[in-house]
Scaffold this active site. Structure first.
Site, PDB file in Angstrom:
ATOM      1  N   LYS A  80      10.825  26.298  -6.213  1.00 11.08           N
ATOM      2  CA  LYS A  80      10.105  26.967  -7.297  1.00 11.08           C
ATOM      3  C   LYS A  80       9.690  28.349  -6.828  1.00 11.08           C
ATOM      4  CE  LYS A  80       8.482  26.624 -11.524  1.00 11.08           C
ATOM      5  NZ  LYS A  80       9.296  26.189 -12.676  1.00 11.08           N
ATOM      6  N   THR A 146      14.927  22.365 -23.147  1.00  9.28           N
ATOM      7  CA  THR A 146      13.716  21.698 -22.677  1.00  9.28           C
ATOM      8  C   THR A 146      12.980  21.050 -23.843  1.00  9.28           C
ATOM      9  OG1 THR A 146      13.490  23.317 -20.890  1.00  9.28           O
ATOM     10  CG2 THR A 146      11.546  22.015 -21.436  1.00  9.28           C
ATOM     11  N   GLY A 176       0.017  24.879 -27.231  1.00  4.60           N
ATOM     12  CA  GLY A 176       0.761  25.921 -26.533  1.00  4.60           C
ATOM     13  C   GLY A 176       2.070  26.228 -27.234  1.00  4.60           C
ATOM     14  N   LEU A 177       2.234  27.481 -27.649  1.00  8.31           N
ATOM     15  CA  LEU A 177       3.403  27.863 -28.433  1.00  8.31           C
ATOM     16  C   LEU A 177       4.208  28.949 -27.731  1.00  8.31           C
ATOM     17  CD1 LEU A 177       1.848  27.854 -32.014  1.00  8.31           C
ATOM     18  CD2 LEU A 177       3.172  26.056 -30.900  1.00  8.31           C
TER      19      LEU A 177
END
Length: 232
Positions: A80, A146, A176-177
């Protein structure tokens, strides 16, 4: 946080720090496990309150990528990347410098798009490294796929809990957008659900309201709604 003790306990192989003061870049790449293959994991750009928060995030997310790859039987390891920056201060020069950081690992880490990075940003990173996926002209951003995975997970949960094959008529709260959240709202709207949404950015909730008929609630209210499914 005790860095060496923590990375040892979590099983990380390497944690690399990079700074380029000329372009205001501070970044961390964590490689959790490369025994199955090269470490793969997207890069997120976030205005972390402190460097310890960034380190904690990159450690847990890279370990999670190892588990995800193993569950999906994909022959890659977990990695990551995080860039410590305000999204409003993001520049092409910063992203190119990060690309050089990735390139310096000689393919040990392959990255792509995560929070606050767009397919265009990934293309900018790719101008300095070959070890990038999700380039706009090729596979595109990962958000729709996703979100599709989240939708399939919701369908599986609904079938398990209520023995229902369809989602129409259910109430779903989406918290959450971002890229994934907006795509999920699109898919849920197509399934006929009643949508409730929240986001710190009122422009994003307005889009969901106009396009998908979503009911907008304050971020503090999303947890207490009387809904069937909560998608954070």
């Amino acid at each position: 946080m005790k860095l060496f003790e923590t990375t040892t306990e979590m099983g990380h192989e390497q944690v690399l720090f990079y700074q380029d003061q000329k372009v205001d870049l501070r970044a961390i790449i964590a490689l959790h496990d490369t025994s199955p293959g090269k470490a793969m994991g997207a890069t997120r750009l976030w205005p972390y309150v402190c460097e310890e928060d960034a380190l904690r995030d990159v450690l847990r997310l890279s370990r999670g990528m190892t588990y995800k790859a193993a569950c999906a039987n994909i022959p890659v390891g977990g990695g990551k990347g995080v860039i410590i920056a305000n999204p409003q201060n993001k520049t092409d020069e910063m992203l190119k410098a990060y690309g050089r950081f990735v390139e310096s690992l000689n393919g040990l880490f392959i990255t792509g798009q995560d929070v606050n990075l767009s397919p265009k940003d990934v293309r900018t990173i790719q101008s300095e490294t070959n070890y990038v996926v999700g380039v706009y002209e090729k596979s595109g951003g990962p958000a729709p796929l996703t979100a599709r995975g989240v939708l399939l997970g919701i369908k599986a949960a609904v079938e398990f809990c209520w023995q229902k094959q369809r989602l129409d008529g259910l109430k779903v709260a989406v918290q959450g957008l971002g890229n994934v959240g907006q795509s999920l709202c699109k898919y849920l709207h197509q399934e006929g659900v009643e949508l409730f949404v929240s986001d710190l950015n009122p422009n994003k909730t307005e889009i969901a309201k106009i396009l998908y008929g979503a009911k907008v609630v304050e971020p503090s209210e999303i947890y207490s709604l009387d809904v069937d499914i909560f998608a954070p």
